[in-house]
Scaffold this active site. Structure first.
Site, PDB file in Angstrom:
ATOM      1  N   HIS A 122      -8.127  -0.292  -6.225  1.00 11.60           N
ATOM      2  CA  HIS A 122      -9.162   0.797  -6.230  1.00 11.60           C
ATOM      3  C   HIS A 122     -10.514   0.182  -5.337  1.00 11.60           C
ATOM      4  O   HIS A 122     -11.336   0.967  -5.128  1.00 11.60           O
ATOM      5  CB  HIS A 122      -9.508   1.374  -7.614  1.00 11.60           C
ATOM      6  CG  HIS A 122     -10.390   0.377  -8.378  1.00 11.60           C
ATOM      7  ND1 HIS A 122      -9.804  -0.147  -9.462  1.00 11.60           N
ATOM      8  CD2 HIS A 122     -11.829  -0.066  -8.387  1.00 11.60           C
ATOM      9  CE1 HIS A 122     -10.662  -1.064 -10.015  1.00 11.60           C
ATOM     10  NE2 HIS A 122     -11.651  -0.626  -9.355  1.00 11.60           N
ATOM     11  N   ASP A 152      -2.655  -1.288  -9.816  1.00 11.35           N
ATOM     12  CA  ASP A 152      -4.011  -1.332  -9.329  1.00 11.35           C
ATOM     13  C   ASP A 152      -4.336  -2.904  -8.742  1.00 11.35           C
ATOM     14  O   ASP A 152      -5.179  -3.432  -9.146  1.00 11.35           O
ATOM     15  CB  ASP A 152      -4.951  -1.143 -10.402  1.00 11.35           C
ATOM     16  CG  ASP A 152      -6.457  -0.862  -9.793  1.00 11.35           C
ATOM     17  OD1 ASP A 152      -6.479  -0.439  -8.537  1.00 11.35           O
ATOM     18  OD2 ASP A 152      -7.445  -0.803 -10.527  1.00 11.35           O
ATOM     19  N   SER A 226     -14.686  -5.348 -10.768  1.00 12.27           N
ATOM     20  CA  SER A 226     -13.149  -5.134 -10.483  1.00 12.27           C
ATOM     21  C   SER A 226     -12.628  -6.290  -9.501  1.00 12.27           C
ATOM     22  O   SER A 226     -13.114  -6.290  -8.494  1.00 12.27           O
ATOM     23  CB  SER A 226     -13.096  -3.695 -10.155  1.00 12.27           C
ATOM     24  OG  SER A 226     -13.574  -2.737 -10.939  1.00 12.27           O
TER      25      SER A 226
END
Length: 478
Positions: A122, A152, A226
């Site tokens: 993402h 992901d 992230s």
């Protein structure tokens, strides 16, 4: 005699004193060791060792017409009650759409000195430009090697002149709840931020994808973290920081590095991930299902559907089988089974241990890719059944309206009589009756034939499939 007694009393007192002294020494030592374990003194060393391998990632993507999120927040701040709508509408309607450049921030870490960097999918998804900034301030344009939306994860690469520091991968399977971990990344764009905490839980499912198996930690993780590494006290990567709970404090999630290792290798070698496909519908075993199938416990995975022509069908697996192990490795949940099969890859022959009608069996199946071709079901609608149920056969149209696959077999509950035995037993509209007393029910004829075989006063054991709940066993006395 009296002297002897005094001597004995003195010896007892001495022994008690020595024992108390030894106990207090052990207690102090244990306390010292415990405090050392509770507050590690090498966070600085870990940070200094790991930070050179952690990178800041900036991306730029083109969003058509600003995108749904852009329009929601910036396109019309007044919402439906825009006081300027009447004035501007004639000039805006029918006008050309606009493209906007959207920037985002994330983190990543070097896994190979050749320039390979791991991050979250993402972070780089749909990016037109990917820029990587190293700990020493050097910046590079990166190219996408491959990505895997289902977990992901993504792999990018930079062409650096040298001097890259690759982080060492650890073993997330041996990671224990309560152990200290360190997260490094760029929360809110603040590069090289180090936070510490403990492993709060393992094996978390948060609805992010089909292979959810997250490490939960209270080490501070925020937007921008992230893709950064979660590191154990040995300085090895045990997870990839991925998700947070909105408005939550002390709740962050990381992908276990053992799940990521094989994916990273496949992305590196081929740019894509090939997962094994067994071709079954599965679910966990509840205590009620364990009783229904005569199992001693809830260990194993129930096969709720076998797709025709797929590996399981060719290997002899049947609906109602209980899968207990893959290649002699025990499986206790549907999530674990899905992960093992996926990680096995395509073209692999696996040994599957299962229970069928109380008998232990072994079958061998060659895994392949999933076949998504849909098959039509030509069943026609039916009418009223017994126990206060109004039933219908599962036509393609009814399957779509109720949320079932066209390949499902059974009769659907479309209505229930108030106060009936079915209502008392907890049957609901939309339930799909698949078996009666362990005999498959494919249509209304099967349903009526099986009920006719049950004497008045005897129980009818119904195996029911319910959307978002899986299989349920229900007992109704005729």
């Amino acid at each position: 005699m009296e002297k002897k007694n005094k001597f004995m009393r003195a010896m007892v007192v001495l022994c008690i004193f020595v024992s108390l002294f030894a106990f207090s020494t052990q207690l102090a030592t244990a306390s010292k060791n415990t405090s050392t374990q509770m507050v590690p003194g090498n966070f600085s060393e870990l940070a200094q060792k790991a930070k050179p391998g952690v990178v800041n990632i900036r991306t730029v993507k083109t969003v058509k017409d600003g995108g749904r999120v852009y329009r929601h927040f910036f396109g019309n701040p007044f919402g439906k009650n825009d006081p300027f709508k009447d004035f501007f509408s004639p000039f805006q309607e029918g006008g050309p759409s606009r493209d906007f450049k959207q920037q985002s921030l994330g983190s990543g870490f070097v896994v190979d000195k050749a320039g390979y960097i791991v991050t979250n999918n993402h972070v780089i998804e749909s990016a037109d430009q990917i820029n990587v900034k190293l700990a020493d301030g050097k910046e590079y344009d990166a190219k996408l090697v491959g990505r895997d939306p289902k977990t992901d994860l993504a792999l990018i690469k930079i062409e650096a002149s040298g001097g890259l520091t690759a982080l060492e991968m650890g073993d997330s399977d041996t990671l224990e709840v309560g152990k200290w971990v360190v997260a490094i990344g760029s929360p809110f764009g603040l590069e090289q931020t180090v936070t510490a905490g403990i492993v709060s839980a393992k094996g978390r499912t948060i609805g992010a994808g089909p292979y959810d198996d997250f490490i939960q930690t209270d080490a501070s993780i925020n937007p921008g973290n992230s893709g950064g590494p979660l590191i154990n006290m040995e300085g090895k990567v045990v997870g990839i920081n991925t998700a947070i709970i909105a408005n939550g404090q002390g709740i962050g999630f990381a992908i276990p590095v053992n799940l990521a290792k094989g994916i990273i290798e496949q992305l590196k070698n081929g740019g894509a991930v090939k997962r094994g496909w067994l071709g079954v519908g599965i679910q966990d075993i509840s205590p009620e299902l364990a009783e229904y199938y005569g199992l001693k416990d809830t260990k194993g995975v129930l096969v709720t559907h076998v797709y025709e022509g797929d590996p399981a069908d060719k290997g002899g697996i049947k609906t109602g089988d209980i899968i207990t192990a893959i290649n002699e490795k025990a499986v206790s949940s549907s999530r674990e089974l899905s992960r093992i099969i996926a990680e096995a890859g395509t073209g692999k022959r696996v040994a599957i241990s299962l229970i069928r009608n109380g008998e232990n069996l072994n079958v061998y199946v060659e895994l392949t890719k999933r076949n998504d071709e849909e098959l039509a079901d030509n069943k026609k609608p039916g009418d009223t059944g017994k126990f206060g149920l109004k039933l219908a056969e599962l036509t393609p149209d009814l399957a779509r309206r109720t949320g079932y696959s066209d390949e499902e077999k059974g009769v659907v509950v479309i209505d229930i009589e108030a106060g009936s035995k079915a209502e008392t037993a907890g049957i609901q509209r939309g339930d799909l009756i698949k078996e009666i007393n362990h005999v498959t029910v494919a249509d209304l004829k099967d349903y009526k034939n099986q009920l006719d075989k049950i004497k008045k006063g005897d129980p009818a054991l119904l195996l029911i499939k319910r959307i978002n709940a899986g299989l349920i066993a229900v007992k109704i006395v005729k």
